[in-house]
Scaffold this motif. Structure first.
Motif, PDB file in Angstrom:
ATOM      1  N   ASN A 120       4.681  70.865  -6.453  1.00  0.00           N
ATOM      2  CA  ASN A 120       5.749  70.534  -7.392  1.00  0.00           C
ATOM      3  C   ASN A 120       7.011  71.270  -6.968  1.00  0.00           C
ATOM      4  O   ASN A 120       7.114  72.489  -7.113  1.00  0.00           O
ATOM      5  N   LEU A 121       7.956  70.518  -6.437  1.00  0.00           N
ATOM      6  CA  LEU A 121       9.165  71.129  -5.897  1.00  0.00           C
ATOM      7  C   LEU A 121       9.995  71.794  -6.987  1.00  0.00           C
ATOM      8  O   LEU A 121      10.547  72.881  -6.778  1.00  0.00           O
ATOM      9  N   TYR A 122      10.063  71.158  -8.151  1.00  0.00           N
ATOM     10  CA  TYR A 122      10.850  71.739  -9.240  1.00  0.00           C
ATOM     11  C   TYR A 122      10.269  73.089  -9.664  1.00  0.00           C
ATOM     12  O   TYR A 122      11.010  74.064  -9.841  1.00  0.00           O
ATOM     13  N   ASP A 123       8.952  73.137  -9.832  1.00  0.00           N
ATOM     14  CA  ASP A 123       8.317  74.400 -10.245  1.00  0.00           C
ATOM     15  C   ASP A 123       8.547  75.490  -9.209  1.00  0.00           C
ATOM     16  O   ASP A 123       8.772  76.655  -9.558  1.00  0.00           O
ATOM     17  N   TYR A 124       8.499  75.109  -7.913  1.00  0.00           N
ATOM     18  CA  TYR A 124       8.696  76.094  -6.854  1.00  0.00           C
ATOM     19  C   TYR A 124      10.119  76.660  -6.907  1.00  0.00           C
ATOM     20  O   TYR A 124      10.313  77.884  -6.864  1.00  0.00           O
ATOM     21  N   TRP A 161      17.379  71.925 -11.112  1.00  0.00           N
ATOM     22  CA  TRP A 161      17.627  70.495 -10.945  1.00  0.00           C
ATOM     23  C   TRP A 161      18.773  70.242  -9.975  1.00  0.00           C
ATOM     24  O   TRP A 161      18.709  69.342  -9.138  1.00  0.00           O
ATOM     25  N   LEU A 162      19.819  71.047 -10.069  1.00  0.00           N
ATOM     26  CA  LEU A 162      20.948  70.894  -9.149  1.00  0.00           C
ATOM     27  C   LEU A 162      20.523  71.168  -7.706  1.00  0.00           C
ATOM     28  O   LEU A 162      20.964  70.491  -6.774  1.00  0.00           O
ATOM     29  N   THR A 163      19.653  72.168  -7.538  1.00  0.00           N
ATOM     30  CA  THR A 163      19.154  72.481  -6.199  1.00  0.00           C
ATOM     31  C   THR A 163      18.352  71.330  -5.629  1.00  0.00           C
ATOM     32  O   THR A 163      18.503  70.958  -4.455  1.00  0.00           O
ATOM     33  N   ILE A 164      17.502  70.731  -6.456  1.00  0.00           N
ATOM     34  CA  ILE A 164      16.683  69.604  -6.005  1.00  0.00           C
ATOM     35  C   ILE A 164      17.559  68.404  -5.660  1.00  0.00           C
ATOM     36  O   ILE A 164      17.307  67.689  -4.686  1.00  0.00           O
ATOM     37  N   GLN A 165      18.614  68.183  -6.457  1.00  0.00           N
ATOM     38  CA  GLN A 165      19.509  67.056  -6.177  1.00  0.00           C
ATOM     39  C   GLN A 165      20.183  67.204  -4.819  1.00  0.00           C
ATOM     40  O   GLN A 165      20.522  66.210  -4.161  1.00  0.00           O
ATOM     41  N   ALA A 166      20.403  68.447  -4.390  1.00  0.00           N
ATOM     42  CA  ALA A 166      21.099  68.693  -3.123  1.00  0.00           C
ATOM     43  C   ALA A 166      20.150  68.770  -1.925  1.00  0.00           C
ATOM     44  O   ALA A 166      20.605  69.003  -0.805  1.00  0.00           O
ATOM     45  N   GLY A 228      27.825  62.007 -14.238  1.00  0.00           N
ATOM     46  CA  GLY A 228      27.466  62.697 -15.473  1.00  0.00           C
ATOM     47  C   GLY A 228      26.056  62.457 -15.933  1.00  0.00           C
ATOM     48  O   GLY A 228      25.650  62.955 -16.996  1.00  0.00           O
ATOM     49  N   ALA A 229      25.275  61.704 -15.161  1.00  0.00           N
ATOM     50  CA  ALA A 229      23.904  61.416 -15.555  1.00  0.00           C
ATOM     51  C   ALA A 229      23.034  62.660 -15.461  1.00  0.00           C
ATOM     52  O   ALA A 229      23.316  63.592 -14.701  1.00  0.00           O
ATOM     53  N   ASP A 230      21.967  62.668 -16.242  1.00  0.00           N
ATOM     54  CA  ASP A 230      21.064  63.821 -16.246  1.00  0.00           C
ATOM     55  C   ASP A 230      20.117  63.790 -15.048  1.00  0.00           C
ATOM     56  O   ASP A 230      19.714  64.834 -14.529  1.00  0.00           O
ATOM     57  N   SER A 231      19.732  62.618 -14.614  1.00  0.00           N
ATOM     58  CA  SER A 231      18.822  62.490 -13.480  1.00  0.00           C
ATOM     59  C   SER A 231      18.896  61.064 -12.964  1.00  0.00           C
ATOM     60  O   SER A 231      19.613  60.227 -13.500  1.00  0.00           O
TER      61      SER A 231
END
Length: 305
Positions: A120-124, A161-166, A228-231
């Protein structure tokens, strides 16, 4: 064979680089991991390459079988770039081929990790940021300068979340940097071994296609509509497309500055000094956009007459 002892030396270098993966040096040696394999594959026949490679794989395999998988991972982009070098392909096509191969492996590892290993990338990312926040909190207890720094769980989640988006941009830039470092080292090595390969165009000739302007306008529209979207997929496109294009425009700007210095017959040191703020500071990439949209270089040539 003409390069027999040199090839043995590169085989030893490849072995040492693989062994370095179990040390703290891996953060540095990873960037150079594919270089020995490229040199060996390019300068040797396929049979000779295999004969040099097998002892290396045997030694690292005796230490741990995992090293063989790691060696195979780095071997794929090495074979791709080596194949392009053997074909005497242009430097830019070799860089693109290597970059695509490295990026494809990044994506494959990410896919396997998330699909089969339940990673799970988000959890990491959250755990890493949480550990850093806890460290700051513990430092603040003994350091008044850090005592006011406080990061809440919600802020950590948002940063995660911002890190994952990038991540797409990070992977692309990492693949690009590794390919550039590899080419900048491999090319002079091959030349010293009397195996000449094409070099990159001079910086003054670096130019993007004009279509990049339309790509940037498309990125601006996507950013306005979905920024401006959340995801979601479009949010990820918005978070990565514009920064990547701005980096491309920085390269265009550097090319224009080198062109200007060349036409004015100034010292190349001036071009290097001008390139530093372009790379380090935001905003200067707009010069690259103007250079693409308008005939700046033609104007420079005319003003010299």
């Amino acid at each position: 064979m003409k390069f027999r002892w040199t090839s043995v030396a590169w085989s030893v270098a490849y072995l040492l680089l693989l062994l370095s993966l179990s040390t703290p040096l891996l953060l540095i040696t990873t960037f150079f991991m594919i270089i020995p394999a490229i040199v060996l594959f390019t300068t040797l026949s396929t049979k000779q390459f295999i004969l040099h490679l097998l002892p290396v794989l045997l030694i690292v395999g005796l230490i741990t079988p995992m090293y063989i998988l790691i060696a195979a991972y780095f071997l794929i982009p090495a074979l791709v770039m080596g194949r392009w070098y053997k074909k005497r392909a242009s430097a830019i096509s070799t860089l693109i081929a290597g970059m695509v191969a490295i990026l494809a492996e990044f994506l494959l590892i990410l896919l396997i990790s998330t699909t089969f290993l339940k990673f799970n990338l988000y959890d990491y990312v959250y755990d890493v940021l949480k550990t850093y926040a806890d460290w700051l909190a513990s430092m603040g207890a003994s350091n008044p300068l850090l005592s006011e720094i406080s990061i809440s769980s919600d802020q950590i989640g948002q940063m995660s979340w911002l890190t994952i988006q990038a991540i797409p941009m990070t992977l692309i830039l990492s693949a690009f940097v590794i390919a550039v470092i590899t080419h900048s080292i491999v090319r002079p090595i091959l030349n010293s071994m009397e195996y000449a390969v094409p070099k990159l165009k001079p910086a003054r000739e670096w130019r993007l296609a004009r279509s990049f302007i339309w790509y940037y306008l498309l990125g601006v529209v996507i950013s306005l509509l979905f920024g401006g979207a959340d995801s979601g997929f479009m949010l990820m496109v918005s978070a990565n497309l514009l920064p990547l294009l701005q980096i491309a425009f920085k390269i265009q700007t550097v090319g224009f500055l080198f062109f200007l210095v060349h036409e004015r017959k100034w010292s190349k040191i001036i071009a290097l000094l001008l390139a530093i703020p372009v790379i380090a500071l935001p905003g200067f990439w707009i010069i690259g956009v103007v250079d693409l949209a308008f005939p700046l270089r033609e104007l420079v040539k005319k003003s010299k007459r």
